[in-house]
Design a protein around this motif. Structure first.
Motif, PDB file in Angstrom:
ATOM      1  N   GLU A   8      10.673  -0.386  -5.970  1.00 16.77           N
ATOM      2  CA  GLU A   8      10.236  -1.010  -7.221  1.00 16.77           C
ATOM      3  C   GLU A   8      11.096  -2.198  -7.629  1.00 16.77           C
ATOM      4  O   GLU A   8      10.698  -3.009  -8.460  1.00 16.77           O
ATOM      5  CB  GLU A   8      10.138   0.010  -8.361  1.00 16.77           C
ATOM      6  N   LYS A  49      -3.475   6.244  -2.844  1.00 16.56           N
ATOM      7  CA  LYS A  49      -4.131   4.959  -3.076  1.00 16.56           C
ATOM      8  C   LYS A  49      -3.629   4.401  -4.404  1.00 16.56           C
ATOM      9  O   LYS A  49      -3.504   5.132  -5.387  1.00 16.56           O
ATOM     10  CB  LYS A  49      -5.651   5.125  -3.161  1.00 16.56           C
ATOM     11  N   ASP A  50      -3.351   3.088  -4.432  1.00 18.30           N
ATOM     12  CA  ASP A  50      -2.970   2.463  -5.700  1.00 18.30           C
ATOM     13  C   ASP A  50      -4.221   2.045  -6.464  1.00 18.30           C
ATOM     14  O   ASP A  50      -5.349   2.330  -6.050  1.00 18.30           O
ATOM     15  CB  ASP A  50      -2.011   1.286  -5.470  1.00 18.30           C
ATOM     16  N   GLU A  51      -4.023   1.360  -7.581  1.00 20.89           N
ATOM     17  CA  GLU A  51      -5.152   0.974  -8.438  1.00 20.89           C
ATOM     18  C   GLU A  51      -6.121   0.013  -7.755  1.00 20.89           C
ATOM     19  O   GLU A  51      -7.267  -0.121  -8.167  1.00 20.89           O
ATOM     20  CB  GLU A  51      -4.650   0.369  -9.757  1.00 20.89           C
ATOM     21  N   VAL A  56      -0.489   3.459  -0.318  1.00 19.49           N
ATOM     22  CA  VAL A  56       0.919   3.349  -0.699  1.00 19.49           C
ATOM     23  C   VAL A  56       1.596   4.688  -0.432  1.00 19.49           C
ATOM     24  O   VAL A  56       0.964   5.741  -0.503  1.00 19.49           O
ATOM     25  CB  VAL A  56       1.105   2.961  -2.187  1.00 19.49           C
ATOM     26  N   SER A  58       4.396   7.253  -1.779  1.00 20.48           N
ATOM     27  CA  SER A  58       5.066   7.517  -3.048  1.00 20.48           C
ATOM     28  C   SER A  58       5.853   8.812  -2.970  1.00 20.48           C
ATOM     29  O   SER A  58       5.608   9.657  -2.112  1.00 20.48           O
ATOM     30  CB  SER A  58       4.054   7.569  -4.195  1.00 20.48           C
TER      31      SER A  58
END
Length: 85
Positions: A8, A49-51, A56, A58
């Motif tokens: 991040e 899954k990201d937005e 991704v 995590s």
């Protein structure tokens, strides 16, 4: 396989994919940092899954889920040990 992950803060780190497994339709990866890994510890991440619908990796925030996945990986690694070597 070696993959590069960006945290991040924008810091990139190379990881070797040690193993992957699927539990109840969820894919998990055991990754080992390529550099600065004197202790030999793996990082366990899950594929989501990201937005935008992109894959991704995590962290696993749920303690019960993490322990379950960690047990599966430990069993996988333990069963691959060749005691006759």
């Amino acid at each position: 396989d070696v993959i590069t992950l960006t945290d991040e803060d924008g810091v990139e780190t190379d990881f070797e994919v040690v193993a992957s497994l699927e539990i109840n339709g969820q894919l998990y990866y055991a990754l080992m940092p390529v550099e600065n890994n004197e202790n030999g510890e793996c990082v366990i991440l899950k594929l989501e899954k990201d937005e935008n619908g992109e894959d991704v990796l995590s962290t696993i925030d749920d303690d019960d889920e993490f322990e379950k996945v960690e047990d599966y990986f430990n069993d996988l690694f333990f069963n691959e040990i060749d005691y006759d070597a």
